[in-house]
Design an enzyme around this catalytic site. Structure first.
Site, PDB file in Angstrom:
ATOM      1  N   THR A 167     -95.803 -45.796  12.414  1.00  0.00           N
ATOM      2  CA  THR A 167     -97.183 -46.165  12.072  1.00  0.00           C
ATOM      3  C   THR A 167     -98.124 -45.718  13.174  1.00  0.00           C
ATOM      4  O   THR A 167     -97.706 -45.536  14.323  1.00  0.00           O
ATOM      5  CB  THR A 167     -97.341 -47.679  11.864  1.00  0.00           C
ATOM      6  OG1 THR A 167     -98.641 -47.969  11.346  1.00  0.00           O
ATOM      7  CG2 THR A 167     -97.176 -48.446  13.163  1.00  0.00           C
ATOM      8  N   ARG A 168     -99.393 -45.545  12.836  1.00  0.00           N
ATOM      9  CA  ARG A 168    -100.438 -45.305  13.847  1.00  0.00           C
ATOM     10  C   ARG A 168    -101.376 -46.511  13.894  1.00  0.00           C
ATOM     11  O   ARG A 168    -102.430 -46.451  14.512  1.00  0.00           O
ATOM     12  CB  ARG A 168    -101.255 -44.053  13.482  1.00  0.00           C
ATOM     13  CG  ARG A 168    -100.454 -42.785  13.392  1.00  0.00           C
ATOM     14  CD  ARG A 168    -100.085 -42.248  14.744  1.00  0.00           C
ATOM     15  NE  ARG A 168     -99.234 -41.082  14.639  1.00  0.00           N
ATOM     16  CZ  ARG A 168     -98.281 -40.780  15.516  1.00  0.00           C
ATOM     17  NH1 ARG A 168     -98.070 -41.572  16.562  1.00  0.00           N
ATOM     18  NH2 ARG A 168     -97.547 -39.713  15.363  1.00  0.00           N
ATOM     19  N   ASP A 182     -95.183 -50.050   4.173  1.00  0.00           N
ATOM     20  CA  ASP A 182     -96.390 -49.736   3.431  1.00  0.00           C
ATOM     21  C   ASP A 182     -96.833 -51.063   2.834  1.00  0.00           C
ATOM     22  O   ASP A 182     -96.013 -51.812   2.295  1.00  0.00           O
ATOM     23  CB  ASP A 182     -96.153 -48.699   2.332  1.00  0.00           C
ATOM     24  CG  ASP A 182     -97.479 -48.178   1.780  1.00  0.00           C
ATOM     25  OD1 ASP A 182     -98.399 -47.941   2.572  1.00  0.00           O
ATOM     26  OD2 ASP A 182     -97.598 -48.007   0.553  1.00  0.00           O
ATOM     27  N   SER A 183     -98.094 -51.355   3.005  1.00  0.00           N
ATOM     28  CA  SER A 183     -98.552 -52.673   2.597  1.00  0.00           C
ATOM     29  C   SER A 183     -99.924 -52.576   1.965  1.00  0.00           C
ATOM     30  O   SER A 183    -100.583 -51.536   2.036  1.00  0.00           O
ATOM     31  CB  SER A 183     -98.587 -53.604   3.815  1.00  0.00           C
ATOM     32  OG  SER A 183     -99.341 -53.019   4.858  1.00  0.00           O
ATOM     33  N   PHE A 223    -106.686 -58.336  10.540  1.00  0.00           N
ATOM     34  CA  PHE A 223    -107.410 -57.095  10.265  1.00  0.00           C
ATOM     35  C   PHE A 223    -107.599 -56.980   8.755  1.00  0.00           C
ATOM     36  O   PHE A 223    -107.235 -57.884   7.997  1.00  0.00           O
ATOM     37  CB  PHE A 223    -106.655 -55.872  10.833  1.00  0.00           C
ATOM     38  CG  PHE A 223    -105.329 -55.594  10.180  1.00  0.00           C
ATOM     39  CD1 PHE A 223    -104.209 -56.352  10.474  1.00  0.00           C
ATOM     40  CD2 PHE A 223    -105.185 -54.550   9.265  1.00  0.00           C
ATOM     41  CE1 PHE A 223    -102.978 -56.095   9.872  1.00  0.00           C
ATOM     42  CE2 PHE A 223    -103.966 -54.282   8.659  1.00  0.00           C
ATOM     43  CZ  PHE A 223    -102.863 -55.068   8.961  1.00  0.00           C
ATOM     44  N   TYR A 237    -108.256 -57.105   5.084  1.00  0.00           N
ATOM     45  CA  TYR A 237    -108.824 -58.050   4.132  1.00  0.00           C
ATOM     46  C   TYR A 237    -108.688 -59.513   4.595  1.00  0.00           C
ATOM     47  O   TYR A 237    -109.067 -60.434   3.871  1.00  0.00           O
ATOM     48  CB  TYR A 237    -108.147 -57.878   2.759  1.00  0.00           C
ATOM     49  CG  TYR A 237    -108.341 -56.488   2.170  1.00  0.00           C
ATOM     50  CD1 TYR A 237    -109.442 -56.201   1.356  1.00  0.00           C
ATOM     51  CD2 TYR A 237    -107.445 -55.454   2.438  1.00  0.00           C
ATOM     52  CE1 TYR A 237    -109.629 -54.931   0.821  1.00  0.00           C
ATOM     53  CE2 TYR A 237    -107.620 -54.175   1.912  1.00  0.00           C
ATOM     54  CZ  TYR A 237    -108.711 -53.922   1.107  1.00  0.00           C
ATOM     55  OH  TYR A 237    -108.901 -52.661   0.588  1.00  0.00           O
ATOM     56  N   ASP A 238    -108.134 -59.730   5.803  1.00  0.00           N
ATOM     57  CA  ASP A 238    -107.854 -61.097   6.266  1.00  0.00           C
ATOM     58  C   ASP A 238    -109.061 -62.047   6.248  1.00  0.00           C
ATOM     59  O   ASP A 238    -108.896 -63.230   5.915  1.00  0.00           O
ATOM     60  CB  ASP A 238    -107.239 -61.073   7.673  1.00  0.00           C
ATOM     61  CG  ASP A 238    -105.781 -60.625   7.662  1.00  0.00           C
ATOM     62  OD1 ASP A 238    -105.166 -60.619   6.575  1.00  0.00           O
ATOM     63  OD2 ASP A 238    -105.251 -60.300   8.741  1.00  0.00           O
ATOM     64  N   HIS A 253     -96.855 -61.486   4.442  1.00  0.00           N
ATOM     65  CA  HIS A 253     -95.996 -60.516   3.766  1.00  0.00           C
ATOM     66  C   HIS A 253     -95.167 -59.729   4.785  1.00  0.00           C
ATOM     67  O   HIS A 253     -93.985 -59.512   4.601  1.00  0.00           O
ATOM     68  CB  HIS A 253     -96.874 -59.572   2.935  1.00  0.00           C
ATOM     69  CG  HIS A 253     -98.049 -58.992   3.679  1.00  0.00           C
ATOM     70  ND1 HIS A 253     -98.833 -59.740   4.536  1.00  0.00           N
ATOM     71  CD2 HIS A 253     -98.561 -57.729   3.732  1.00  0.00           C
ATOM     72  CE1 HIS A 253     -99.777 -58.970   5.066  1.00  0.00           C
ATOM     73  NE2 HIS A 253     -99.625 -57.745   4.588  1.00  0.00           N
ATOM     74  N   ARG A 254     -95.820 -59.346   5.913  1.00  0.00           N
ATOM     75  CA  ARG A 254     -95.107 -58.571   6.933  1.00  0.00           C
ATOM     76  C   ARG A 254     -94.058 -59.433   7.633  1.00  0.00           C
ATOM     77  O   ARG A 254     -92.950 -58.973   7.913  1.00  0.00           O
ATOM     78  CB  ARG A 254     -96.124 -58.007   7.932  1.00  0.00           C
ATOM     79  CG  ARG A 254     -95.633 -56.791   8.684  1.00  0.00           C
ATOM     80  CD  ARG A 254     -96.771 -56.044   9.373  1.00  0.00           C
ATOM     81  NE  ARG A 254     -97.644 -55.447   8.389  1.00  0.00           N
ATOM     82  CZ  ARG A 254     -98.863 -55.910   8.092  1.00  0.00           C
ATOM     83  NH1 ARG A 254     -99.350 -56.940   8.736  1.00  0.00           N
ATOM     84  NH2 ARG A 254     -99.577 -55.332   7.160  1.00  0.00           N
TER      85      ARG A 254
HETATM   86  P1  IMP Z   1    -100.990 -48.834   4.948  1.00  0.00           P
HETATM   87  O1  IMP Z   1    -101.206 -48.429   6.359  1.00  0.00           O
HETATM   88  O2  IMP Z   1    -101.027 -47.732   3.971  1.00  0.00           O
HETATM   89  O3  IMP Z   1     -99.793 -49.716   4.800  1.00  0.00           O
HETATM   90  O4  IMP Z   1    -102.294 -49.662   4.569  1.00  0.00           O
HETATM   91  C1  IMP Z   1    -102.309 -51.018   4.568  1.00  0.00           C
HETATM   92  C2  IMP Z   1    -103.713 -51.484   4.185  1.00  0.00           C
HETATM   93  O5  IMP Z   1    -103.551 -52.689   3.444  1.00  0.00           O
HETATM   94  C3  IMP Z   1    -104.529 -51.833   5.420  1.00  0.00           C
HETATM   95  O6  IMP Z   1    -105.391 -50.802   5.787  1.00  0.00           O
HETATM   96  C4  IMP Z   1    -105.299 -53.035   4.951  1.00  0.00           C
HETATM   97  O7  IMP Z   1    -106.421 -52.611   4.248  1.00  0.00           O
HETATM   98  C5  IMP Z   1    -104.339 -53.705   3.979  1.00  0.00           C
HETATM   99  N1  IMP Z   1    -103.447 -54.672   4.664  1.00  0.00           N
HETATM  100  C6  IMP Z   1    -102.116 -54.574   4.853  1.00  0.00           C
HETATM  101  N2  IMP Z   1    -101.646 -55.633   5.540  1.00  0.00           N
HETATM  102  C7  IMP Z   1    -102.716 -56.398   5.804  1.00  0.00           C
HETATM  103  C8  IMP Z   1    -102.856 -57.620   6.513  1.00  0.00           C
HETATM  104  O8  IMP Z   1    -101.919 -58.213   7.062  1.00  0.00           O
HETATM  105  N3  IMP Z   1    -104.097 -58.099   6.570  1.00  0.00           N
HETATM  106  C9  IMP Z   1    -105.160 -57.483   5.985  1.00  0.00           C
HETATM  107  N4  IMP Z   1    -105.095 -56.323   5.360  1.00  0.00           N
HETATM  108  C10 IMP Z   1    -103.863 -55.786   5.245  1.00  0.00           C
END
Ligand code: IMP
Length: 196
Positions: free
Chosen positions: A7-8, A65-66, A144, A146-147, A174-175
């Site tokens: 991840t970055r 991926d989240s 960060f 949408y928190d 979730h993480r």
């Molecule tokens: P990824 O880097 O493609 O996994 O993007 C994840 C995106 O989902 C982030 O940029 C946030 O917009 C959102 N996201 C994922 N996890 C969280 C979290 O723990 N809190 C708030 N937003 C999250």
């Protein structure tokens, strides 16, 4: 075990370093190019990123991926959460769009697919979810994305995810759930797909 995190995202790095202790998280070398997130599932994107990092470094790698799913929007923004308001959108722009499009009180779910891939080709995949509702009045400095507008079901005291202590977020996020499932899997104490 030393695990490269594909991840970055500095927020994810900090959360995973705590969540996966005592395993040591190694930062992805700067010259490794991660693949674009083109899959339509969280798990597909996580696996591709972990495969790339394992191939490039020769170390066991993990990638997540989240994103967030709004029931009122049929699961959007989902895998497009980071790019919801446009390719280079900021967290603030993405959150503002969600607040425009989903009604207050909408059912939400954070989803995290977490992949592990090692140099021998061993691949594991787990998923964690965290449900909540949309608060129309964003607040809080923690977390960060949408928190600030996410009211978690698991801590129903009126605080948004961004108002929780990091340890409180880790316990319900979730993480956090995906990381604990992966730890159990790597320790051999749990079968695959524990969180479905
Ligand atoms: P990824 O880097 O493609 O996994 O993007 C994840 C995106 O989902 C982030 O940029 C946030 O917009 C959102 N996201 C994922 N996890 C969280 C979290 O723990 N809190 C708030 N937003 C999250």
């Amino acid at each position: 075990m030393r695990l490269v995190l594909a991840t970055r995202n500095a927020h994810k790095l900090r959360e995973f370093a705590t969540l996966l202790a005592p395993h040591e998280i190694v930062v992805l070398p700067a010259d490794v190019v991660l693949p674009p997130e083109t899959a339509d599932t969280f798990s597909g994107n996580a696996l591709e990123k972990a495969r790339t990092a394992a191939r490039a470094t020769g170390l066991p790698a993990i990638a997540d991926d989240s994103g967030i799913e709004a029931q009122a929007l049929g699961g959007a923004p989902g895998v497009r959460s980071a790019r919801y308001a446009g390719e280079d959108a900021t967290d603030e722009e993405n959150l503002a769009k969600l607040l425009r499009e989903a009604p207050a009180g909408s059912a939400l779910a954070y989803v995290c697919a977490l992949a592990y891939v090692d140099a021998d080709g061993d691949e594991r995949l787990v998923e964690g979810r965290c449900t909540g509702t949309l608060d129309p009045d964003p607040r809080g400095e923690g977390g960060f994305g949408y928190d600030p507008a996410f009211l978690p079901d698991d801590i129903a005291d009126g605080r948004t995810m961004a108002e929780l202590e990091p340890s409180e977020k880790d316990a319900i996020s979730h993480r956090g759930r995906a990381a604990r499932a992966l730890l159990a899997l790597l320790d051999g104490t749990q079968p695959p797909w524990p969180d479905r």
